[in-house]
Design a protein around this motif. Sequence first.
Motif, PDB file in Angstrom:
ATOM      1  N   LEU A  73      24.514  25.346  70.529  1.00 23.39           N
ATOM      2  CA  LEU A  73      23.961  26.697  70.393  1.00 23.39           C
ATOM      3  C   LEU A  73      23.986  27.216  68.959  1.00 23.39           C
ATOM      4  CD1 LEU A  73      25.521  28.421  73.546  1.00 23.39           C
ATOM      5  CD2 LEU A  73      23.156  27.677  73.247  1.00 23.39           C
ATOM      6  N   ARG A  74      24.600  26.480  68.045  1.00 25.70           N
ATOM      7  CA  ARG A  74      24.791  27.006  66.691  1.00 25.70           C
ATOM      8  C   ARG A  74      23.484  27.204  65.935  1.00 25.70           C
ATOM      9  NH1 ARG A  74      30.231  23.671  64.877  1.00 25.70           N
ATOM     10  NH2 ARG A  74      31.678  24.951  66.115  1.00 25.70           N
ATOM     11  N   ASN A  75      22.472  26.464  66.277  1.00 27.37           N
ATOM     12  CA  ASN A  75      21.190  26.610  65.594  1.00 27.37           C
ATOM     13  C   ASN A  75      20.223  27.529  66.330  1.00 27.37           C
ATOM     14  OD1 ASN A  75      21.936  24.819  63.516  1.00 27.37           O
ATOM     15  ND2 ASN A  75      21.386  23.048  64.784  1.00 27.37           N
ATOM     16  N   SER A  76      20.677  28.151  67.394  1.00 26.47           N
ATOM     17  CA  SER A  76      19.804  29.018  68.178  1.00 26.47           C
ATOM     18  C   SER A  76      19.740  30.416  67.571  1.00 26.47           C
ATOM     19  CB  SER A  76      20.305  29.110  69.623  1.00 26.47           C
ATOM     20  OG  SER A  76      21.569  29.750  69.666  1.00 26.47           O
ATOM     21  N   ALA A  77      18.687  31.142  67.927  1.00 27.21           N
ATOM     22  CA  ALA A  77      18.518  32.513  67.442  1.00 27.21           C
ATOM     23  C   ALA A  77      19.605  33.432  67.997  1.00 27.21           C
ATOM     24  CB  ALA A  77      17.139  33.035  67.834  1.00 27.21           C
ATOM     25  N   PHE A  78      20.052  33.156  69.218  1.00 24.38           N
ATOM     26  CA  PHE A  78      21.106  33.976  69.828  1.00 24.38           C
ATOM     27  C   PHE A  78      22.415  33.855  69.050  1.00 24.38           C
ATOM     28  CE2 PHE A  78      24.653  34.300  72.920  1.00 24.38           C
ATOM     29  CZ  PHE A  78      24.489  35.638  73.270  1.00 24.38           C
ATOM     30  N   TYR A  79      22.741  32.634  68.638  1.00 23.39           N
ATOM     31  CA  TYR A  79      23.974  32.406  67.876  1.00 23.39           C
ATOM     32  C   TYR A  79      23.899  33.109  66.515  1.00 23.39           C
ATOM     33  CZ  TYR A  79      28.008  29.889  65.997  1.00 23.39           C
ATOM     34  OH  TYR A  79      29.230  29.563  65.447  1.00 23.39           O
ATOM     35  N   LYS A  80      22.742  33.055  65.876  1.00 19.26           N
ATOM     36  CA  LYS A  80      22.584  33.733  64.580  1.00 19.26           C
ATOM     37  C   LYS A  80      22.677  35.248  64.751  1.00 19.26           C
ATOM     38  CE  LYS A  80      19.801  30.034  62.569  1.00 19.26           C
ATOM     39  NZ  LYS A  80      18.472  29.644  62.037  1.00 19.26           N
ATOM     40  N   TRP A  81      22.191  35.749  65.885  1.00 21.48           N
ATOM     41  CA  TRP A  81      22.325  37.188  66.147  1.00 21.48           C
ATOM     42  C   TRP A  81      23.784  37.581  66.325  1.00 21.48           C
ATOM     43  CZ3 TRP A  81      23.906  39.601  70.838  1.00 21.48           C
ATOM     44  CH2 TRP A  81      23.785  40.995  70.814  1.00 21.48           C
TER      45      TRP A  81
END
Length: 297
Positions: A73-81
């Motif tokens: 999940l580290r490269n997902s948009a949710f993780y960046k949010w």
Amino acid sequence: MEKRTKQILKQIFIWPFRRALLISVPGFIMVGYALNHGFGNVLDYVAYMYSSYGLVVLGIATATGIFEVAGRLRNSAFYKWLQSLPVIGRLICDVEHRVRVSLYLGGIFTWIYAFLKISTGIIYNSLWLLFFGCYYVMISFLRLYIIDGERRYSDDTRIRDEYKRYLKCGIVLLVIDSSLIPIIDMASALEGVIEYPGYLIYGMATYSFFTVIVCVVNAIKFKGYHRPIFSAARICSLTGALVSMLSLEIAMTARFGAAETAFRKYMTAVTGGLIIILVMVMALMMILRSRRFFRQQ
């Protein structure tokens, strides 16, 4: 030799989640049957030991699976949010802050657990529960000592001071470990052991499994983080988790295997003895590691 030992332990305890589930579920079914009906022979002991091994393997596999999912999940948009949020972002990005938060939360939960043990011991007039509560009070004070050291020695240049406190923690843990002997002696003789009423035993089981899983997760997550004060905290957490599992074992066998007196006595004595030895080894390793550091200095 050390590398070979690690490889053997890895082969014994680290399995993929599906295989760990296949290994552990039969053990849980067997021990459930043994506690409620009993096989009437050595299979009772085999079932209990096998279920304990399955619990450890499944806990490690679950923690490993959580980290694998988190890594995807580290490269997902949710993780960046999540990283952009003030509080959660710091927990995700700042490893030292995350370790510090887990240290403080662990201390709070240990104090709550100690209070529950002492209060239930007073309510049900159980000397066994009072002794367990006093043990957790000592562990709680040791945690406060570690937290105080973390606040004082946040600078890596003061590593010598951390090792001094690490050495003292090992000595105190060795003394606290000896206090388990009368508790286990009383429990293995079935003196003062009570059966928890209602659903209280399931709350106790939830806490015990939670502490074990948290210890496994922290051991994997922070294995590369070598500050002595945090290492002392991890060992203290593992000690508390082991003793909570022992307490759960005593309560479960009293609740579901009251007729199996010999089984209860034997398993309490064996499990308690193994925990005493394991905690003693960890405390001695803390002392030896500290002395080795001072000799090198």
